[in-house]
Scaffold this active site. Structure first.
Site, PDB file in Angstrom:
ATOM      1  N   ARG A  59       0.801  -1.220   0.000  1.00  0.00           N
ATOM      2  CA  ARG A  59       0.000   0.000   0.000  1.00  0.00           C
ATOM      3  C   ARG A  59       0.840   1.280   0.000  1.00  0.00           C
ATOM      4  NH1 ARG A  59      -3.693  -2.571   4.665  1.00  0.00           N
ATOM      5  NH2 ARG A  59      -1.733  -3.687   4.897  1.00  0.00           N
ATOM      6  N   GLY A  63      -9.012  -4.217  11.511  1.00  0.00           N
ATOM      7  CA  GLY A  63      -9.863  -5.307  11.962  1.00  0.00           C
ATOM      8  C   GLY A  63     -10.711  -4.795  13.127  1.00  0.00           C
TER       9      GLY A  63
HETATM   10  C1  UD1 Z   1      -3.391  -6.091  10.939  1.00  0.00           C
HETATM   11  C2  UD1 Z   1      -4.533  -6.910  11.538  1.00  0.00           C
HETATM   12  C3  UD1 Z   1      -5.728  -6.002  11.741  1.00  0.00           C
HETATM   13  C4  UD1 Z   1      -5.341  -4.812  12.598  1.00  0.00           C
HETATM   14  C5  UD1 Z   1      -4.145  -4.068  12.004  1.00  0.00           C
HETATM   15  C6  UD1 Z   1      -3.659  -3.016  12.980  1.00  0.00           C
HETATM   16  C7  UD1 Z   1      -4.251  -9.171  10.647  1.00  0.00           C
HETATM   17  C8  UD1 Z   1      -4.754 -10.174   9.689  1.00  0.00           C
HETATM   18  N1  UD1 Z   1      -4.859  -8.001  10.651  1.00  0.00           N
HETATM   19  O1  UD1 Z   1      -3.812  -5.670   9.643  1.00  0.00           O
HETATM   20  O2  UD1 Z   1      -6.777  -6.731  12.386  1.00  0.00           O
HETATM   21  O3  UD1 Z   1      -6.448  -3.933  12.732  1.00  0.00           O
HETATM   22  O4  UD1 Z   1      -3.070  -4.983  11.768  1.00  0.00           O
HETATM   23  O5  UD1 Z   1      -2.672  -2.235  12.421  1.00  0.00           O
HETATM   24  O6  UD1 Z   1      -3.340  -9.453  11.398  1.00  0.00           O
HETATM   25  N2  UD1 Z   1       3.628  -9.403   8.878  1.00  0.00           N
HETATM   26  C9  UD1 Z   1       4.551 -10.422   8.977  1.00  0.00           C
HETATM   27  N3  UD1 Z   1       4.387 -11.553   8.223  1.00  0.00           N
HETATM   28  C10 UD1 Z   1       3.330 -11.706   7.381  1.00  0.00           C
HETATM   29  C11 UD1 Z   1       2.392 -10.662   7.278  1.00  0.00           C
HETATM   30  C12 UD1 Z   1       2.560  -9.518   8.042  1.00  0.00           C
HETATM   31  O7  UD1 Z   1       5.514 -10.337   9.723  1.00  0.00           O
HETATM   32  O8  UD1 Z   1       3.253 -12.763   6.737  1.00  0.00           O
HETATM   33  C13 UD1 Z   1       3.827  -8.187   9.663  1.00  0.00           C
HETATM   34  C14 UD1 Z   1       3.901  -6.915   8.828  1.00  0.00           C
HETATM   35  O9  UD1 Z   1       5.235  -6.626   8.444  1.00  0.00           O
HETATM   36  C15 UD1 Z   1       3.337  -5.863   9.775  1.00  0.00           C
HETATM   37  C16 UD1 Z   1       2.428  -6.659  10.713  1.00  0.00           C
HETATM   38  O10 UD1 Z   1       2.720  -8.006  10.521  1.00  0.00           O
HETATM   39  O11 UD1 Z   1       4.349  -5.233  10.514  1.00  0.00           O
HETATM   40  C17 UD1 Z   1       0.959  -6.396  10.408  1.00  0.00           C
HETATM   41  O12 UD1 Z   1       0.725  -6.679   9.034  1.00  0.00           O
HETATM   42  P1  UD1 Z   1      -0.089  -5.688   8.122  1.00  0.00           P
HETATM   43  O13 UD1 Z   1      -0.059  -6.200   6.737  1.00  0.00           O
HETATM   44  O14 UD1 Z   1       0.308  -4.300   8.364  1.00  0.00           O
HETATM   45  O15 UD1 Z   1      -1.548  -5.956   8.718  1.00  0.00           O
HETATM   46  P2  UD1 Z   1      -2.811  -5.010   8.563  1.00  0.00           P
HETATM   47  O16 UD1 Z   1      -3.420  -5.244   7.252  1.00  0.00           O
HETATM   48  O17 UD1 Z   1      -2.488  -3.640   8.950  1.00  0.00           O
HETATM   49 CA    CA Z   2      -0.651  -2.485   9.529  1.00  0.00          CA
END
Ligand code: UD1
Ligand code: CA
Length: 561
Positions: free
Chosen positions: A78, A203
């Site tokens: 994004r 979420g």
């Molecule tokens: C996530 C939550 C959402 C919450 C939001 C708050 C989930 C599915 N959703 O969404 O409910 O409201 O955060 O900000 O968790 N990451 C990994 N490995 C992965 C995927 C992500 O380490 O395979 C890390 C990303 O680098 C990031 C964090 O997890 O730092 C959150 O991931 P992100 O994609 O930002 O989740 P959101 O869509 O924001």
């Molecule tokens: Ca996030």
């Protein structure tokens, strides 16, 4: 130079913290042997220290049953960026570094960071804070990230505190209070939630009739009536590991992204009748995640404001504060005035009673007390002693040092040069690789010719020297104490102390020369025949071809005008 370092360094508590944080579990940095020895000795005296220093980072408050897991493997779709999201900078640090800084004082038994995209850069950003990297490759979602971290978490910890790498505003105290609520509530999971006026993108927390947390629903899966819920999931949670592991095994990628969502664990635990709590953050700003450039800039604004507020609280005046950008590690002494539109960056330290005027940018620079930086100066990795003055429009490049009372004026560039006490260079000069003695005056337009095309050479100027305007000092060269250099000199040889150095063509005045020349010109004009004088008005004939060819042979590169 005493004044340069007279202002307070890191507070006593801050300096002692790493050692005492180590008593809880993760030891003081292992490469610092001295500190570890100190750590052993001090552990005996711990009970006494505990009383006197029971601050936020003391071992009494450590969380030895916890492992902290920072999720930082995801990409930055994004942000439309080549740089992975958690390395984007806000408030002077990469996102993930802010998160690690907030987690470190918790005194958990381990600080893990799950890395994937640009893994080595992300790991390097948090390694100095004691975080250990765990590689998630490929990235199959936030739930999968914890599956991957399981081995590194090990069997000894009871709880995990999970924090996303993109929530940089979160404070240590908020995390600690979440951990405490989880422990005292004997919960399987505790979610940090927040009430947001605009919850879009997050979420949402679904609560059952009795108010208990039933599930977390992602934005993309919300039903029409769920869209109105404005309690959001911050992605910061505590889990009791014995309850978490079986649920992770049950996760399925039943969502638009085909990922394993950690959020789905909440519904699983709730369905099994486990206690799932949500603690609402007192300050909803703290949990803001940074998914877009607009969110990054919003969060950056908050960091900058926090920093300015802290400095104003400590006695610094800031005019039009919202225009002033200050990095987190910058220190400023009381009664210093910061004018609008300035930037104080890196590890800059400013003493008391200074004035930094509008448009100036200071990076990694030390200022003593009562220093004046006039408008529009750019200063990098330099030192200014007490009462020094620079600008307007001065440029100090790395290793410029102005000792007490030294002054540098407009359009002066200084690099790797010391101006001793009271030395001055007020106008239009370049001073590079030079040492300038106390109370020496450098005239306007003086240049140190320090570069011979291959190497740099030093210029050494003694005390109470007077360098006349427009002097070129061809380095290597030395000018002794008390010497004078005549204006317009090109100095190629050393000048002994007390001598006058003069190196320029001698001036010749020719009295009456102008009038004589005019008379000659007038006489030549009237001596020409009238026909010739008139023909001057006609356009000049083109040069004959032969003559033009001859001219070209003589000077082939010259273009015809
Ligand atoms: C996530 C939550 C959402 C919450 C939001 C708050 C989930 C599915 N959703 O969404 O409910 O409201 O955060 O900000 O968790 N990451 C990994 N490995 C992965 C995927 C992500 O380490 O395979 C890390 C990303 O680098 C990031 C964090 O997890 O730092 C959150 O991931 P992100 O994609 O930002 O989740 P959101 O869509 O924001
Ligand atoms: Ca996030």
């Amino acid at each position: 130079m005493g004044g340069l370092f007279s202002f307070a360094g890191p507070s006593r508590l801050a300096r002692i913290t790493p050692i005492f944080a180590g008593l809880g579990r993760p030891a003081a940095p292992p490469d610092r042997r001295e500190e570890s020895l100190f750590h052993w000795r001090t552990s005996l005296r711990l009970s006494v220290v505990k009383i006197s220093l029971a601050g936020e980072n003391s071992p009494a408050m450590a969380l030895p049953d916890f492992v902290v897991v920072i999720l930082a493997a995801g990409k930055s779709t994004r942000l439309r960026s080549n740089l992975t999201k958690v390395l984007h900078r806000v408030g002077g640090h990469p996102l993930v570094e802010h998160v690690a800084r907030a987690c470190r004082p918790l005194g958990a038994r381990a600080l893990l960071v799950v890395v994937g995209h640009q893994s080595s850069e992300v790991a390097a950003a948090v390694a100095p804070l004691g975080a250990r990297a765990v590689l998630q490759q490929p990235q199959r979602g936030t739930g999968h990230a914890l599956v991957v971290a399981r081995k590194a978490i090990g069997g000894r910890a009871k709880y995990a505190l999970v924090v996303p790498g993109d929530a940089p505003l979160v404070r240590t105290e908020t995390l600690r209070s979440l951990a405490r609520a989880h422990q005292t509530g004997q919960a399987a999971a505790t979610v940090l939630s927040a009430q947001l006026a605009d919850p879009t993108g997050y979420g949402r927390i679904l609560r059952s009739q009795d108010g208990r947390v039933a599930a977390i629903v992602e934005q993309s899966a919300l039903t029409e009536d769920q869209r109105g819920i404005n309690e959001i999931n911050s992605s910061i949670y505590c889990f009791t590991l014995a309850k978490l592991w079986p649920c992770l095994a049950q996760l399925r990628p039943a969502n638009v992204h085909r990922e394993l969502y950690l959020t789905d664990v909440i519904a699983l635990l709730s369905q099994q009748g486990e206690t799932v709590l949500a603690q609402v953050a007192a300050d909803p700003q703290e949990v803001l995640g940074c998914n877009t450039r607009a969110e990054l800039s919003e969060v950056d604004r908050t960091f900058r404001q926090r920093k300015r507020d802290a400095l104003m609280e400590a006695g610094v005046s800031i005019l039009l504060p919202e225009t002033v950008l200050i990095d987190p590690e910058v220190e400023v002494g009381a009664d210093t005035v910061l004018e609008p539109c300035i930037q104080l960056l890196g590890k800059t330290r400013i003493g008391r009673g200074c004035t930094i005027r509008t448009g100036s940018v200071l990076r990694d620079t030390l200022l003593g007390d009562a220093v004046i930086v006039e408008p529009h100066c750019v200063v990098v990795s330099s030192r200014l002693g007490n009462g020094a003055m620079i600008g307007p429009f001065a440029r100090l490049r790395p290793q410029a040092e102005l000792r007490a009372g030294a002054r540098v004026g407009n359009f002066v560039e200084v690099k790797k040069t010391v101006l001793a006490e009271g030395a001055k260079a007020m106008h239009l000069s370049y001073l590079g690789d030079a040492r300038i003695g106390a109370h020496t005056n450098i005239g306007a337009g003086t240049i140190t010719c320090n570069y011979d095309g291959t190497r740099k050479h030093p210029t050494t100027i003694g005390k109470r020297v007077f360098i006349g305007s427009d002097t070129a000092l061809v380095a290597p060269v030395r000018v002794g104490d008390g010497a004078y250099i005549a204006a317009g000199s090109t100095i190629t040889d050393n000048v002994p102390p007390g001598a006058l150095g003069i190196a320029r063509g001698r001036q010749v005045n020719k009295p009456g020369w102008v009038a004589a020349r005019r008379r000659e010109a007038a006489a030549a004009h009237s001596a020409r025949p009238a026909s010739k004088r008139a023909s001057r008005k006609k356009p000049r004939p083109k040069p004959r071809r032969k003559a033009a060819a001859a001219r070209k042979r003589r000077n082939p590169s010259r273009r015809r005008r």
